[in-house]
Design an enzyme around this catalytic site. Sequence first.
Site, PDB file in Angstrom:
ATOM      1  N   ALA A  19      53.638 -23.505  64.087  1.00  0.00           N
ATOM      2  CA  ALA A  19      54.174 -22.288  63.473  1.00  0.00           C
ATOM      3  C   ALA A  19      54.494 -21.256  64.545  1.00  0.00           C
ATOM      4  CB  ALA A  19      53.178 -21.721  62.457  1.00  0.00           C
ATOM      5  N   ASP A  20      53.609 -21.120  65.522  1.00  0.00           N
ATOM      6  CA  ASP A  20      53.860 -20.197  66.634  1.00  0.00           C
ATOM      7  C   ASP A  20      55.078 -20.626  67.446  1.00  0.00           C
ATOM      8  OD1 ASP A  20      51.757 -18.432  66.179  1.00  0.00           O
ATOM      9  OD2 ASP A  20      50.357 -19.551  67.406  1.00  0.00           O
ATOM     10  N   LEU A  21      55.127 -21.900  67.816  1.00  0.00           N
ATOM     11  CA  LEU A  21      56.191 -22.383  68.695  1.00  0.00           C
ATOM     12  C   LEU A  21      57.556 -22.309  68.024  1.00  0.00           C
ATOM     13  CD1 LEU A  21      54.326 -25.453  70.220  1.00  0.00           C
ATOM     14  CD2 LEU A  21      54.781 -23.259  71.334  1.00  0.00           C
ATOM     15  N   LEU A  56      55.867 -15.848  60.728  1.00  0.00           N
ATOM     16  CA  LEU A  56      55.451 -17.231  60.910  1.00  0.00           C
ATOM     17  C   LEU A  56      55.564 -18.013  59.602  1.00  0.00           C
ATOM     18  CD1 LEU A  56      54.171 -15.893  63.513  1.00  0.00           C
ATOM     19  CD2 LEU A  56      52.329 -17.573  63.295  1.00  0.00           C
ATOM     20  N   GLY A 116      58.653 -18.734  67.803  1.00  0.00           N
ATOM     21  CA  GLY A 116      59.174 -18.295  69.090  1.00  0.00           C
ATOM     22  C   GLY A 116      60.595 -18.763  69.318  1.00  0.00           C
TER      23      GLY A 116
END
Length: 407
Positions: free
Chosen positions: A179-181, A211, A184
């Site tokens: 979710a973070d990647l 997210l 980003g």
Amino acid sequence: MSGPLSGIRVLDLSRVMAGPWCTQIMADLGAEVIKIERPGLGDDTRHWGPPWLKDAEGKPTSQSGYYLSANRGKHSVTVDIGKPEGQALIRELAAECDVLVENFKTGGLAKKGLDYEALSQINPGLIYCSVTGFGQTGPMASHAGYDYLIQAQSGLMSITGVADGQPGAGPQRVGMAVADLTTGMNSVIAILSALHHRTNTGEGQHIDMALLDVQVSWMANQALNYFCSGEAPGRTGEYHPNLAPYQPFPTSDGQVIIAVGNDGQFQRLCKAMGCPELAEDERFATNPQRVIHRQELVGKLCEVTRTRTSREWMDRLVTVSVPCGPIQNIQEVFEDPQVIARNMKLELEHPQLGKVPGIANPIKFSKTQQEYRKAPPLLGEDTDDTLQRLLGKSTEELAALRAGGVL
């Protein structure tokens, strides 16, 4: 400086992974990224160890692998934005930047006069990207969001893991902070789009990245499986819900992935495996039939795959254009000849740390070659240089700010 984003300056007020991943990509592409960190503490992930980077003598340093993974190419500047003098510095820097990325809780920076409304008055062309767990609106806007929570709430964990009724069944998180990647990466797309809009109009704008939104969008074909069938997809473990055969198969010395994407590949697979009659069986002749009769088909194929080694199957199937490959651990990945040929591991020199390893950016241009200019910085290593270069601060002014705990 080189790279397609050369000349773009980014003020990075983000920490942990989603925001820093966004700004690292931009740094890789040539942007100047100024990372603002808390004096004495820095990004949370500086303390997320072990493991720690080892120096030339093999001794652990204070640099965590987690921090090093997302902060290449940046300038670290320490500023206490809780102090009015620190807030004033951020406003001055924002006036000199094209992009600002932050991941404070919704409304958190407004209390400091550092929200989009305030900074756009100073710099109307500023692209201001806010990254939060749940976005700027909705009943959960004020909630903190972490990757694990998002994987669960978005539905990702409901389709990840061993199927019900089998040993080890249950929802599982993906082994990376997906979710973070992905947030980003989507943030980079959004920023580049906003920069193009600014080129055409001169206008900056606020980007609201959540997210949860990104991870829900990432449900892609599984969401459409639900929309089309009315049934929520479940966990299928090792096999693909819409294709067969498309999963690991046992060999005489391990496992390989065989990924058949169409009927022609299946026919070539059966011929190469010495069982061409399976491709003529009406239960297996087409992909829809193979999905329905998956269990019977897989049982028959497993009897054959167990008769040869993984290497033999990979060599045999690749020659007939049937996708087949190994299941590798991360050490094996970076020993893989294809990964080596694509230069996916890099090392950057740091004046104090020596060689700092990293994973290369996967984008490859024919004209605007990427140049990795800077290892992940030590905390505050660029503070004086950046504030003197961009804001014209004198040595005396910097000393006073430092004495007041601002830097």
